[in-house]
Every structure is written in C-alpha cells, then in structure tokens.
Motif scaffolding. Structure first.
Motif, PDB file in Angstrom:
ATOM      1  N   ARG A 224       5.350  84.934  15.509  1.00 54.48           N
ATOM      2  CA  ARG A 224       4.442  86.070  15.762  1.00 54.48           C
ATOM      3  C   ARG A 224       3.600  85.867  17.025  1.00 54.48           C
ATOM      4  O   ARG A 224       2.682  86.640  17.293  1.00 54.48           O
ATOM      5  N   THR A 225       3.923  84.807  17.782  1.00 54.20           N
ATOM      6  CA  THR A 225       3.150  84.522  19.001  1.00 54.20           C
ATOM      7  C   THR A 225       3.944  84.967  20.223  1.00 54.20           C
ATOM      8  O   THR A 225       5.105  85.373  20.134  1.00 54.20           O
TER       9      THR A 225
ATOM     10  N   TYR B 214       5.231  83.357  10.482  1.00 53.35           N
ATOM     11  CA  TYR B 214       5.306  83.957   9.145  1.00 53.35           C
ATOM     12  C   TYR B 214       6.634  83.548   8.505  1.00 53.35           C
ATOM     13  O   TYR B 214       7.684  83.558   9.161  1.00 53.35           O
TER      14      TYR B 214
ATOM     15  N   GLY C 233       0.704  82.877   5.334  1.00 49.13           N
ATOM     16  CA  GLY C 233      -0.173  84.048   5.407  1.00 49.13           C
ATOM     17  C   GLY C 233       0.209  84.952   6.562  1.00 49.13           C
ATOM     18  O   GLY C 233       0.904  84.542   7.498  1.00 49.13           O
ATOM     19  N   PHE C 234      -0.277  86.211   6.510  1.00 47.13           N
ATOM     20  CA  PHE C 234       0.035  87.166   7.573  1.00 47.13           C
ATOM     21  C   PHE C 234      -0.659  86.800   8.893  1.00 47.13           C
ATOM     22  O   PHE C 234      -0.223  87.239   9.966  1.00 47.13           O
ATOM     23  N   SER C 235      -1.715  86.024   8.839  1.00 48.44           N
ATOM     24  CA  SER C 235      -2.436  85.672  10.067  1.00 48.44           C
ATOM     25  C   SER C 235      -1.930  84.376  10.692  1.00 48.44           C
ATOM     26  O   SER C 235      -2.389  83.989  11.762  1.00 48.44           O
ATOM     27  N   ASP C 236      -1.013  83.697  10.025  1.00 50.52           N
ATOM     28  CA  ASP C 236      -0.462  82.461  10.585  1.00 50.52           C
ATOM     29  C   ASP C 236       0.412  82.774  11.796  1.00 50.52           C
ATOM     30  O   ASP C 236       1.058  83.829  11.858  1.00 50.52           O
TER      31      ASP C 236
END
Length: 817
Positions: free
Chosen positions: A618-619, A597, A591-594
């Motif tokens: 993404r972190t 990605y 998902g995009f919120s994981d």
C-alpha cells in the motif's frame, strides 16, 4: 556447462548426464531462463530420443513436461506403443503429465485413458496404483472404474505391508461411495482381505462389505463370515476374541437387513453364548433376542437350543439377556417346564448356605477379624459338591470353572456361582424370569397342583436368595433395589390379578417390539438422508450411441463421453461451494493502516491446511526481500520454507503456505511479514493476527453401539467436565444446540428423550479424520427458577481433543450463536 556436457552425452557416465539434464531444466526455469538456453527444449528432445539410461530418460521427459509441455505430449503420443516398456520412474512422470493435460483439456482424455489402461499391466505396483487413482480421477466410465477397482483388489491381496492395504481399502471405500453398483460386483474380492491377521484391516474390510450387501450376494457374504467365525475357534491368535465379536456384529447386521439368512447363522452363533470374550457373548445374546422377535418361525428352535446350552453361559450380562429371552418366549407347556427346570438346575440345591455355616462364618470372623479384613475382598463363600463350606476366588465374567457333575446331574451351576459372588442384580432377573414362567404356566397348565408346585418352588428360590443376601456369609449385603424387586415377585406370586398378569406377560414384549421398530425407523431415515445426498439422478440416462460420432472411438471412450455429458447436464463440473462459506474462511491478517495489507483464505482438507495469502503493497515504495514468516503451535507443521519476493508499489502478490496436521488438537498459526525498502536499510516487521484452526473442521458425526460407547467411556483416560451455563431454558433445545455446536451424533434414541420430567441425559459421539473417538455425555436438570444446570463430560483417548471440544462447548453453550 550443462549444455557442454550434454553435447558429449554419449561419452559421459549416466550419472553426469542425469544431473546435466536437471541443471538445464533448473536454468531454463529461471525468470529469464529461456533467453539463457534458447535451444534447450530441442536439445533435450534429441537426448530423449537417443538416451538409453532410464533415469536420464526420465529426467529429460520431466524437463519437457515442465518447460515444453507440447513437446512432451508429442513424444508420448509418437511412442504410445512402447510406454509399457519404459522404466517405472518414467511411467510415473507420464501419468503426472496425463493428469495435468486432462485437467486443462478434458475433451482429449479418451486417448490418454487408453494409455493408462495399457499401464495397468505394468510390473511396478507403484505404477499400477497410480494408474488406478488416475483412472478414477479422470473418468466415470463403468469400464474404467471396474478396471481401477480390479487393480485395487489385486493390490489388496498381493501386498504384505499393512499400511499399503489400509490405503488401498480407503480408495475402495471412496469408490463404494461414488460407484456402488460397480463395487457390489467386487464384494467377494474385497472380502479376501479378511485373510490378514491385522484387526484394523479386518474392521475396515467388514465396514466396506456391509454397505455393499444386496439380495444377490448376501448368501455368499454370510457363508464367508460363518467360515471366519469357525476359524476363530482355533485359538491361534491372541485377538481372536475381538475378531469374533466383530464378525458376530457383522452377521447380526446382515440378518437384520435380510431376515431370510438368520436361520443359517443363529444356531452357529449360539455356540458362543459361553464365549470367554464377554463382548462377543453379549453381542450373540442381543442378536438372538432380536432374531427371535423378528423371525417367529425360528422361535421354537432358538428356545430349545438356548435351554440346552444355558448352563455354558459364564457371564452375568449374558445370563441376564438369556433369562429375559426364556421368560418372554417360552410359550408352550413343555417350554415353560423346561425353562423352570433349567433355572433350578443352574441354581443347584437349596438353601445356598446352612445355619451351621453361618455360625461358623461368624465365629471365624470374630477369631480372625484381621486376617479376614485382608482376604475378604478376594474370597467368596461357596458350597462344595458334598455340602461342605469353602471359599473360592471372586468369579469374573471372563473365566469360570466348568460345571461340576455330581450323580449324573448339574449340582452347582453358573447361576449359583454368580449369586455366590454377590451379583444380586442377576438374582432379581432370575426372580423376574421365574415369575413370568409361573404366570404363563397358569395359562397353559390345566393342573392346578402342578402350577402350585412350580409357584412354591419359585417362592422358595426367591426367599433363599433374600436369606443369602442378608446373611453375614457374603461380604456385601444385597442392595435395596434388588431386594425390592425380589420381594415384589414374591408378593405377585402370592396374589396375582388379571391386570398384573397383562403387564408382565404382554407389556414387556410390546416395549421391546416398540424399541426394535424405532431402531428400524431410524435406520430407514438415515438411508433416506444418504440417498438425498448422493448424486444419483431420479431418471436413468437414455444413451443414444448412434447420435455420437464413433470414428476411431473405443467402447471406453464412448462410455467416458456419455458420463461427461451427464455430469455436464447435471452441473457437476461447475459446482461451486457456498459463496458465503468461502467469505467466512477469509481472515484478515494485518490492519488497514499497515503499509502491507494481508489476508488469508484458509482451506482445510483432512491432513492439510492451505493458506492462500494475498499481500498488497500500500506504499509508493518498492518492497524488497518481502518474506511471509509463519510459525505454528500445536500439532501443526510447516511444509515449505518461506521465500523472498519483490513487491512493486501498490501491487499485490499471492503466496501459498502448506501446513500439515497430525491431530485434532486446536492449533494456532502466527507470524510476521518482513521486508526492506530502498530508502531504509533496516528490515520492517508487520505482526500478523493469529489464525486459530477450528477443531470442527476435523470432527464428523459417527455412530457406534451402546456397548462400544460404554467400553470406550470406561477405557479413555482424559475427561473434561464443563458446567452448564446457558440462557436456554428448554432441555431439548439446549441438547440440539450442543449437537449443532459440536458437530456430533446423538446416540440416545429420540423416544428416550420424550416427555417432560425436568431431567435429560444423552450420549453424543463423533470421530475425527485421524480416527480419534470423541465421547460426550450431557446431563442436565431444570431448576425451580427455570434455569438449566448440570454438566457436559467429554472423554477421549488424547488430551488435545478433550480440551479443544471443551473450549468449543464453553464458547458456544451460552446462547444460540
């Protein structure tokens, strides 16, 4: 340590030197390896020039190839004259180097192709095969392709392993598709593979050869096939019948494409009308039926031969075909008379049973009903030569006793034997044939007495068949359809009219001619479609050699440059797939919120699935020991173990995963992304979306004969029955939608689907890349409310393909999505 070993290389055992070189290569390939062993390439290059052990030499060259490619190329070009003397393992690495270099720099491939040509004379068959494959992949020059084709043909004859032969035939098949003109000249070399007793090899060889036939080589090919047919009569091999059937179908195809060769083969093949293999006998009668229509000059000789050999036919299906030919193509007075006489002779003396025998059969059934109930299914009544009643085992299509000769003539023939087994469909065919012959006799026989005599004999035969069908002598009475057909023939002979005569003597033939013309038209359309797909240009290349620099260039290099120029001009080097299609193959895994990605680009190529997975951090943290863990369900197998990666904040990583496929069954790939962060020592798991491998990637439309389709339909044990459930209200539109959804080929002729009757039945066929057959029968009916109902039946040899196709149809059939 490895460097220390290499410094004393001359004093060490070859085994130690080999592994020391590999150790140096492994160290040098590490992330900072070139700083650990700065002089490794120099050292390995010295070892390569002095090393005598072939394995150690191969490892040294492999190290240069992997870590210092320029040095490997320099060494190869310096010792180009001695490449043919090197060992097999080193030559294989040389070929790998050439492939890699030529992919990145196609301009220099001319000098490397000369090295490959020189290696074609190597002693190792593995090297020869790799040379041929490399030549085909690098060059389109006629000389190079011809050399590769010659090499494949030599391997085909010299190798005893059937798997090797099948692989080589696959390579030849690929050459046939891309370089047909060159392969046409190799057709006789390919045909030599028929010497193998393996049926798969023979089938593949014949398939290749049939697409390479031209007016120049047709006579040679047919002569070879005829010799092979004659060889099958020896009976040494148990599968001679299947091979003969394969050859007959091939000769049939040749004769249809080139009618002038029909006269040389038709009489030879007619010897097999009585073949114990029913399939090959049916193929022969279908071949004869088509040839007698398309080659009018052969009509008289074919009819004469057919009437002479008719008594040898033992299968009901073949008898039916032969009788139709006799009824349609016996035109002269002598031929019509011979046709009637032959049928009478094969039916034997009338009646088929006597009243006393009927009473005897009735009495015995009353006395011993229990015994008969056990034996009635396996015994059939028969009339012996002396007129007495007896029983015989139920006749099969494959084996019958030879005709019994009594007083110098055929007293009990093949038609009689088949009728006494209860085959009244054949009885109806006999009645139809006799009716046609009598009607034609009225046209060619001036004597009314003779016509009336023939008509009376025909009527007597038909009435006798009806009596036999309604008597208790046979365990099963005549079916109503055959009864109605025979009665129709009796009424027709008693009261004929001009309109009826026209229908019987002309319309049947015209229907057959129409069927042949439609078949020919379909084949022409398919050939046109193939021609449009091919890469052949409308104008031939005009080659101006004098405009090229020819300094130090061989003929092969010139040809190669010319072909490259042509490909560059036609855009073949820069051909890209459909961009929209590429986007369809990108699957979102997280998902995009994981925090991580991931998306995958799925490439399916026959036996391999390659996943190009893009992983994005993404972190703001560095992810350590990040691992893409995959698992499969179905006939899928992971090739490589997952590796651990370190991913910087907001950076991305491309990870490749290779998966092997072994069947067409729909598979599922699922898994996780696991990683650690510096702050938390626990491992974090991100679950990925499942990837479903579509069966349509492995299914391709294929063609087979109606007889082959029926045979497979009867043999295959797995069936999946799907009920029709759709919003589409037009039968043909629904059929087209099913064909498109399943990527299958409709075997039913378009003419058979014409008209509006509210019913539709069609057969579809496809093959998977693994050689699996998929059969589909669509049977639908339009209801009073306009909706479609019916069933779609899928049959296959394996459960996976039947279930997967059924799921696909269930998913897709509702609408035009």
């Amino acid at each position: 340590m490895a460097k220390h070993y290499l410094s004393f290389s001359s004093q060490l055992h070859p085994y130690i030197r080999r592994n020391a070189i590999l150790a140096v290569m492994s160290i040098y390939k590490l992330p900072q390896g070139e700083q650990l062993l700065v002089d490794a390439p120099d050292m390995i290059e010295k070892v390569l020039s002095t090393e005598q052990d072939q394995s150690a030499k191969r490892n040294a060259f492999l190290m240069l190839f992997t870590c210092a490619q320029d040095r490997a190329i320099n060494y190869l070009l310096t010792h180009v004259d001695r490449v043919s003397e090197w060992g097999e393992s080193l030559q294989m690495v040389v070929l790998e180097l050439i492939r890699k270099v030529c992919r990145t720099n196609r301009g220099e491939k001319g000098k490397y192709i000369k090295i490959i040509i020189s290696l074609l004379n190597a002693t190792s068959t593995a090297v020869i095969y790799e040379c041929a494959s490399t030549l085909v992949s690098l060059s389109s020059a006629p000389t190079a392709i011809r050399a590769a084709a010659n090499t494949y043909c030599q391997l085909l004859l010299s190798q005893s392993d059937n798997n090797v032969k099948l692989i080589v035939l696959d390579r030849l098949n690929e050459l046939k598709s891309s370089h047909r003109d060159i392969m046409v000249d190799m057709i006789m070399d390919v045909l030599r593979a028929l010497s193998s007793p393996n049926l798969d090899i023979r089938r593949k060889t014949i398939d290749i050869v049939l697409e390479l036939i031209t007016p120049r080589n047709i006579n040679e090919v047919v002569l070879t096939l005829k010799k092979e047919v004659v060889k099958t009569q020896s009976g040494e091999l148990e599968k001679n019948g299947e091979y003969r059937q394969m050859l007959i179908q091939a000769i049939h195809s040749c004769a249809i494409k080139f009618p002038e060769v029909a006269s040389t083969v038709v009489h030879l093949l007619m010897d097999f009308l009585g073949d114990s293999n029913v399939g090959s006998a049916v193929d022969v009668v279908v071949f004869v039926r088509e040839i007698i229509e398309t080659n009018p000059k052969l009509r008289v000789s074919i009819i004469t031969r057919l009437l002479d050999t008719f008594y040898q036919i033992r299968a009901a299906r073949v008898c039916s075909g032969a009788l139709w030919i006799i009824g349609e193509y016996c035109l002269s007075l002598s031929e019509v008379g011979s046709g009637i006489a032959t049928i009478k002779q094969c039916l034997g003396e009338l009646p088929f049973y006597s009243v006393s025998e009927e009473e005897e059969a009735t009495d015995s059934s009353k006395k011993d009903q229990q015994v008969n109930s056990i034996t009635i299914s396996s015994k059939r009544p028969a009339i012996l030569a002396d007129g007495t009643y007896a029983t015989q085992s139920a006749a099969s299509e494959n084996a019958f006793s030879l005709p019994t000769l009594v007083q110098g003539s055929l007293a009990s023939g093949n038609l009689r034997s088949l009728l006494l087994t209860g085959d009244f469909f054949l009885g109806a065919v006999v009645a139809y044939t006799l009716t046609k012959l009598v009607l034609r006799l009225e046209e060619v026989q001036p004597s009314k007495v003779e016509v009336n005599r023939a008509s009376t004999q025909a009527l007597l035969i038909m009435v006798s068949m009806l009596q036999l069908g309604q008597s208790p002598v046979l365990p099963h009475p005549i079916d109503s359809d055959s009864y109605d057909r025979i009665v129709l023939c009796i009424r027709l002979l008693c009261n004929t009219g001009d309109e009826i005569r026209k229908i019987w003597l002309q319309s049947c033939r015209l229907s057959f001619v129409k069927m042949l013309s439609e078949k020919q038209l379909r084949e022409i359309e398919e050939l046109k479609a193939k021609a449009q797909i091919s890469h052949a240009q409308p104008d031939d290349l005009i080659d101006f050699y004098h405009l090229k620099s020819r300094k130090g260039m061989s003929q092969l290099e010139l040809e190669d440059e010319v072909q490259d120029d042509l490909k560059r001009a036609t855009g073949e080097f820069v051909k890209d797939g459909d961009d929209a299609n590429k986007l369809n193959r990108i699957l979102q895994l997280t998902g995009f919120s994981d925090p991580v990605y991931a998306e995958a680009y799925v490439t399916v190529h026959h036996y391999d699935i390659v996943l190009d997975v893009t992983v994005i951090n993404r972190t703001k943290d560095t992810l350590q020991n990040l691992c893409l863990e995959l698992a499969t369900m179905g006939d899928l197998k992971l090739v490589e173990r997952p590796q651990n990666y370190t991913l910087a904040p907001e950076s991305s990583k491309q990870i490749k995963a290779n998966i092997k496929v072994s069947s067409t069954e729909t598979g599922v790939i699922f898994g996780n992304i696991v990683y650690e962060t510096s702050n938390v020592h626990e491992r974090t798991v991100v679950v990925l979306n499942d990837i479903h491998i579509d069966i349509m990637d492995y299914i391709s439309p294929a063609v087979c004969s109606d007889a082959a389709f029926r045979t497979m339909w009867a043999e295959f044990e797995w069936e999946n029955k799907v009920a029709v459930n759709t919003v589409i209200q037009d039968e043909k539109e629904f059929l087209d939608h099913v064909i498109k959804s399943t990527n299958m080929k409709c075997l039913t002729a378009p003419s058979a689907l014409d008209g509006e009757c509210g019913f539709l039945a069609a057969n579809l066929y496809a093959k998977s890349v693994f050689g699996e057959d998929a059969l589909v029968n669509v049977s639908i009916e339009k209801q009073a409310d306009g909706k479609l109902s019916g069933y779609i039946r899928i049959r296959s040899k394996t459960q996976g393909i039947a279930l997967s196709l059924g799921d696909k149809i269930t998913l897709k059939q509702k609408g035009a999505s």
